[in-house]
Design a protein around this motif. Structure first.
Motif, PDB file in Angstrom:
ATOM      1  N   THR A   1       0.838  -1.198   0.000  1.00 54.97           N
ATOM      2  CA  THR A   1       0.000   0.000   0.000  1.00 54.97           C
ATOM      3  C   THR A   1       0.873   1.248   0.000  1.00 54.97           C
ATOM      4  O   THR A   1       1.748   1.390   0.864  1.00 54.97           O
ATOM      5  N   ALA A   2       0.621   2.120  -0.956  1.00 52.69           N
ATOM      6  CA  ALA A   2       1.325   3.405  -0.995  1.00 52.69           C
ATOM      7  C   ALA A   2       0.501   4.434  -0.247  1.00 52.69           C
ATOM      8  O   ALA A   2      -0.717   4.518  -0.436  1.00 52.69           O
ATOM      9  N   THR A   3       1.154   5.212   0.603  1.00 49.40           N
ATOM     10  CA  THR A   3       0.470   6.272   1.349  1.00 49.40           C
ATOM     11  C   THR A   3       1.174   7.593   1.090  1.00 49.40           C
ATOM     12  O   THR A   3       2.359   7.742   1.392  1.00 49.40           O
ATOM     13  N   LEU A   4       0.436   8.540   0.541  1.00 52.81           N
ATOM     14  CA  LEU A   4       0.977   9.860   0.234  1.00 52.81           C
ATOM     15  C   LEU A   4       0.299  10.879   1.143  1.00 52.81           C
ATOM     16  O   LEU A   4      -0.895  10.759   1.453  1.00 52.81           O
TER      17      LEU A   4
ATOM     18  N   ARG B   1      -9.202   0.848  -5.783  1.00 53.61           N
ATOM     19  CA  ARG B   1      -8.038   0.646  -4.899  1.00 53.61           C
ATOM     20  C   ARG B   1      -7.574   1.941  -4.234  1.00 53.61           C
ATOM     21  O   ARG B   1      -6.561   1.934  -3.524  1.00 53.61           O
ATOM     22  N   LEU B   2      -8.281   3.023  -4.443  1.00 57.47           N
ATOM     23  CA  LEU B   2      -7.870   4.323  -3.909  1.00 57.47           C
ATOM     24  C   LEU B   2      -8.705   4.686  -2.691  1.00 57.47           C
ATOM     25  O   LEU B   2      -9.899   4.408  -2.637  1.00 57.47           O
ATOM     26  N   LYS B   3      -8.044   5.328  -1.725  1.00 50.92           N
ATOM     27  CA  LYS B   3      -8.749   5.831  -0.557  1.00 50.92           C
ATOM     28  C   LYS B   3      -8.143   7.164  -0.159  1.00 50.92           C
ATOM     29  O   LYS B   3      -6.910   7.320  -0.156  1.00 50.92           O
ATOM     30  N   VAL B   4      -8.989   8.125   0.147  1.00 52.96           N
ATOM     31  CA  VAL B   4      -8.532   9.433   0.591  1.00 52.96           C
ATOM     32  C   VAL B   4      -9.167   9.723   1.940  1.00 52.96           C
ATOM     33  O   VAL B   4     -10.346   9.457   2.151  1.00 52.96           O
TER      34      VAL B   4
ATOM     35  N   HIS C   1      -4.192   6.812  -0.295  1.00 55.53           N
ATOM     36  CA  HIS C   1      -3.705   5.451  -0.251  1.00 55.53           C
ATOM     37  C   HIS C   1      -4.009   4.743  -1.565  1.00 55.53           C
ATOM     38  O   HIS C   1      -5.124   4.866  -2.095  1.00 55.53           O
ATOM     39  N   ILE C   2      -3.029   3.983  -2.044  1.00 59.57           N
ATOM     40  CA  ILE C   2      -3.252   3.067  -3.168  1.00 59.57           C
ATOM     41  C   ILE C   2      -2.951   1.679  -2.638  1.00 59.57           C
ATOM     42  O   ILE C   2      -1.796   1.374  -2.294  1.00 59.57           O
ATOM     43  N   THR C   3      -3.961   0.836  -2.560  1.00 56.17           N
ATOM     44  CA  THR C   3      -3.744  -0.524  -2.074  1.00 56.17           C
ATOM     45  C   THR C   3      -3.376  -1.446  -3.228  1.00 56.17           C
ATOM     46  O   THR C   3      -3.696  -1.152  -4.391  1.00 56.17           O
ATOM     47  N   ALA C   4      -2.702  -2.541  -2.897  1.00 53.06           N
ATOM     48  CA  ALA C   4      -2.281  -3.530  -3.906  1.00 53.06           C
ATOM     49  C   ALA C   4      -1.644  -2.820  -5.099  1.00 53.06           C
ATOM     50  O   ALA C   4      -2.051  -3.003  -6.259  1.00 53.06           O
ATOM     51  N   SER C   5      -0.647  -1.996  -4.823  1.00 51.37           N
ATOM     52  CA  SER C   5      -0.067  -1.141  -5.867  1.00 51.37           C
ATOM     53  C   SER C   5       0.536  -1.967  -7.007  1.00 51.37           C
ATOM     54  O   SER C   5       1.010  -3.096  -6.803  1.00 51.37           O
TER      55      SER C   5
END
Lengths: 112, 113
Positions: free
Chosen positions: A18-21, A61-64, A76-80
């Motif tokens: 998971t990428a978290t920006l 797959r996106l969450k803000v 967040h981008i899960t399962a990048s």
């Protein structure tokens, strides 16, 4: 003065993680916050919008998240996937007629 | 459906020459229009925006100007380009008065030599 800061200029992560920006702002009271994706040599493309009275928004797959107390949004981008590699920009606006103000962006690289 | 056209895609101009970049939007009325510039490794800097014909707001003092001669046409100009004007110029539109996303053109890569 008003500032929007995206903490990381670049972020490398492994495929599947998971990428978290992060996007922080000061001296703003935005009505809403948006996230865009920009590929090299192209214009930004809208991903998600979250309003000041919303805590969380999801799309595939996106969450803000939007925390007006901390003055922060997390993206967040899960399962990048390697195809998620791009620059991600956050943007704020005070109202429907005021221009969007953008952060400098975070360049995400997803490594296979 | 709405579309935005921006041209040219790339441009190489000598210092001191004039500039004219054009942006048109189709399929909507009375859009809010924006010009942004993105320098290498930097974020999008708002240059001008317009909420109606002949109404231009300037965000950054410089040797650039903008005009909106028609409802869906937005033009970025300069009489004499500087080296520092090099960058990636983006036109965008948004429905007026609404908390929605902005739609961007393909951008113009301007190199001043």
């Amino acid at each position: 003065s008003q500032k929007i800061e995206q903490n990381s200029e670049a972020l490398n992560i492994q495929e599947g993680k998971t990428a978290t920006l992060t996007c922080n702002y000061t001296n703003y009271s935005p009505a809403y916050l948006q996230w865009y994706r920009q590929d090299p040599g192209r214009g930004p493309v809208f991903l998600l919008l979250i309003r000041e009275n919303e805590k969380e928004k999801r799309k595939e797959r996106l969450k803000v998240t939007f925390d007006t107390t901390l003055k922060q949004s997390l993206f967040h981008i899960t399962a990048s996937q390697p195809a998620d590699s791009a620059t991600y920009l956050c943007a704020l606006s005070l109202s429907g007629n005021t221009p969007l103000v953008f952060g400098k962006g975070t360049r995400l690289s997803v490594i296979a | 459906s709405q579309t935005i056209h921006q041209w040219p895609a790339t441009l190489v101009q000598p210092v001191g020459s004039p500039l004219s970049l054009e942006c048109t939007v189709e399929g909507t009325s009375n859009p809010n229009l924006y010009w942004y510039r993105q320098a290498a490794g930097r974020g999008l800097q708002l240059l001008f925006y317009s909420v109606g014909i002949g109404q231009i707001s300037s965000e950054v003092p410089q040797n650039l100007s903008a005009s909106r001669p028609q409802d869906r046409q937005f033009i970025l100009s300069s009489k004499k380009l500087l080296l520092s004007d090099s960058g990636f110029y983006l036109c965008a539109w948004k429905p007026p008065g609404m908390n929605t996303e902005a739609f961007f053109g393909q951008g113009t890569r301007l190199t001043v030599v």
